[in-house]
Structures are given as structure tokens and as C-alpha cells.
Design a protein around this motif. Sequence first.
Motif, PDB file in Angstrom:
ATOM      1  N   LYS A 236       0.826  -1.203   0.000  1.00 32.83           N
ATOM      2  CA  LYS A 236       0.000   0.000   0.000  1.00 32.83           C
ATOM      3  C   LYS A 236       0.860   1.254   0.000  1.00 32.83           C
ATOM      4  O   LYS A 236       1.961   1.266   0.543  1.00 32.83           O
ATOM      5  CB  LYS A 236      -0.920   0.012   1.228  1.00 32.83           C
ATOM      6  N   CYS A 237       0.297   2.322  -0.582  1.00 33.15           N
ATOM      7  CA  CYS A 237       0.991   3.614  -0.615  1.00 33.15           C
ATOM      8  C   CYS A 237      -0.020   4.734  -0.465  1.00 33.15           C
ATOM      9  O   CYS A 237      -1.120   4.671  -1.032  1.00 33.15           O
ATOM     10  CB  CYS A 237       1.764   3.813  -1.920  1.00 33.15           C
ATOM     11  N   ASP A 238       0.349   5.754   0.324  1.00 33.20           N
ATOM     12  CA  ASP A 238      -0.409   6.995   0.331  1.00 33.20           C
ATOM     13  C   ASP A 238       0.470   8.077  -0.292  1.00 33.20           C
ATOM     14  O   ASP A 238       1.394   7.774  -1.036  1.00 33.20           O
ATOM     15  CB  ASP A 238      -0.881   7.353   1.747  1.00 33.20           C
ATOM     16  N   CYS A 242       4.872   4.323   1.927  1.00 31.67           N
ATOM     17  CA  CYS A 242       4.582   3.061   1.259  1.00 31.67           C
ATOM     18  C   CYS A 242       4.936   1.913   2.206  1.00 31.67           C
ATOM     19  O   CYS A 242       5.920   1.987   2.961  1.00 31.67           O
ATOM     20  CB  CYS A 242       5.389   2.905  -0.033  1.00 31.67           C
ATOM     21  N   TRP A 252       6.545   0.343   7.080  1.00 32.92           N
ATOM     22  CA  TRP A 252       6.300   1.565   6.301  1.00 32.92           C
ATOM     23  C   TRP A 252       7.579   2.364   6.165  1.00 32.92           C
ATOM     24  O   TRP A 252       8.339   2.518   7.127  1.00 32.92           O
ATOM     25  CB  TRP A 252       5.244   2.419   6.985  1.00 32.92           C
ATOM     26  N   ILE A 266      -1.210   6.499  -5.460  1.00 36.43           N
ATOM     27  CA  ILE A 266      -1.819   5.935  -4.252  1.00 36.43           C
ATOM     28  C   ILE A 266      -2.212   4.493  -4.559  1.00 36.43           C
ATOM     29  O   ILE A 266      -2.890   4.232  -5.558  1.00 36.43           O
ATOM     30  CB  ILE A 266      -3.044   6.742  -3.810  1.00 36.43           C
ATOM     31  N   ARG A 267      -1.776   3.552  -3.704  1.00 34.11           N
ATOM     32  CA  ARG A 267      -2.086   2.137  -3.879  1.00 34.11           C
ATOM     33  C   ARG A 267      -2.857   1.636  -2.667  1.00 34.11           C
ATOM     34  O   ARG A 267      -2.535   1.973  -1.547  1.00 34.11           O
ATOM     35  CB  ARG A 267      -0.788   1.327  -4.021  1.00 34.11           C
ATOM     36  N   GLU A 268      -3.880   0.883  -2.961  1.00 34.24           N
ATOM     37  CA  GLU A 268      -4.705   0.328  -1.886  1.00 34.24           C
ATOM     38  C   GLU A 268      -4.296  -1.101  -1.572  1.00 34.24           C
ATOM     39  O   GLU A 268      -3.787  -1.803  -2.420  1.00 34.24           O
ATOM     40  CB  GLU A 268      -6.188   0.348  -2.324  1.00 34.24           C
TER      41      GLU A 268
END
Length: 268
Positions: A236-238, A242, A252, A266-268
Motif C-alpha cells: 500500500k501507498c499513500d 509506502c 512503512w 496511491i495504492r490500496e
Amino acid sequence: MAHISPSFRRAYRMAKRNGIGRTGNPRAGLSRPVSAWRNLSLPVKAAMGCSAAVLALMLLAPAHALNNENAPAQEDPAVANMAAPVETVSPPAEAQIGTTRPAARPERIASVQPTASNPATPKPEQMRGPVTRLPIPRYVSLKGDQGNVRRGPSLSHRIDWVFNHAGMPLRVVGEFGNWRRVEDRDGAGGWVHYQLISGVRTAIIQQDMVDLRSRPDLNAGVIARAEGGAVVRLGKCDLDWCRISGSGASGWVRKDTIWGVDPDEIRE
């Protein structure tokens, strides 16, 4: 007979000599003027007609002039509007006291620029590959332990590079048939066959001994540390952090410490 023209006088005398206007047999009285009129010459008939018209105009003109003088004058609306003074309305005295002029509006309104903190801002349309219709550029990874990078999209082109690290993150920047043009974090690359790459997302650590934290916060506890150049699995990434995993540890990291993901992705 002062207003009768000489031509009318001559016509009248000739008609009198012919017996026009005498009393007698009613039927004869009607026929005599008709026969007398027929016996007159064309110039005499014309003179009598003109004289009769002039006499009628002279008799009717005074009455018509009198009617026009007695009639009320009608005023032209356009002239009346031009002559009428323009009425100006001024505010009452108490309204003028203490009145201030409103501030002028700015000539230019600052345009709203898209920011990373405003995800609702629409992004520009992204280019897509002519073969796969996937976004370009996009990130992939090397599928095997080795991959030949050629100068052109065919086996006849010579090999310029050889990637020797399994799972190495790459970026696709072009497509042609079964070939994909890729580049590494240093910008070096070329054409590889599509069977040599995978859609699995990986990243490479760009700094030495990067802290892996338990949550995306600088005050969070450190779980492990990753060496520079290590290839890790991307999760995941905001906008700033990441989640990565590798060698049995996960945590993280700051997004700017790895390569293999876009800054605004952005990755969910």
C-alpha cells in the motif's frame, strides 16, 4: 362673378344662347343640356371643367383652413421627448451621509493549482500504450534472474544491456508488438520481450539503512532497517508513505526513499 375666369364666362354665354337652363317641358329640359353639351367643342369642355374645379377649391378652402385652425395641435412624440427635461433621481440626504464607495473587484482571480493534498482535483489524461492500452509510463518488474535488453524491438537487434537481478523494478515507456521499451532507475534500458517482465510491483531502496516503521508516522517504532539497493515488494501507498516487505520483514517507509512508484501515486 368676380372670381370666375374669362373662359368660364364665354362658355356660360354660349350655353345660354343654346338654351341651357330654360324652363319648359321637363323631358325637353333634360335633353337640351345634354345635346348642348355634346355640341360643345373639346377645348370648351376642358375650359369648363377646369373652371369648375377652381371654383370648387376656392369655395371649400376657407372652410378647410378654418377647421385646421380650430383643431388642437398634435405634438410629435419624438419632439416632445427631446424637449422634455430629463428627471434625475438623487438619493435622500441621509442616505448620502456616511456612504463609502465599495472596493473594486480584483482584475484577475488566482487560478486554483492542483496540489497533492487535494485528491479531488482532476488529473490530466494519461497516455496509453498502442498495444496493451495500459498507462505509459507504468512500473513493472523483471520476471526471471536475467533479461536481455536490445537496441530495437526484434531479435535481430544487438543486446546492449543484461539485467541480472530477479524482481528488479523497471518502467515501461514504449510498446511495439511483443516488445516493451523499459528503463531502470538510472534511465538506462532498451527493448525487452514482454515475457521477460511481470506486472508484480517491486521497489528498490535508494538510501542506506532505511527505517521500516510500524505505521506511516515518523514517531512510530522501527521494526527493521533495509540496505541501499535492496529489492523489496511494494504494498500500500499513500501520498507520503509506502508499505514494503522483504527478507521476512515488512513496514512503512517514506516514499522518497524508494524507486518504483510515482510521487502522487496511491495504492490500496
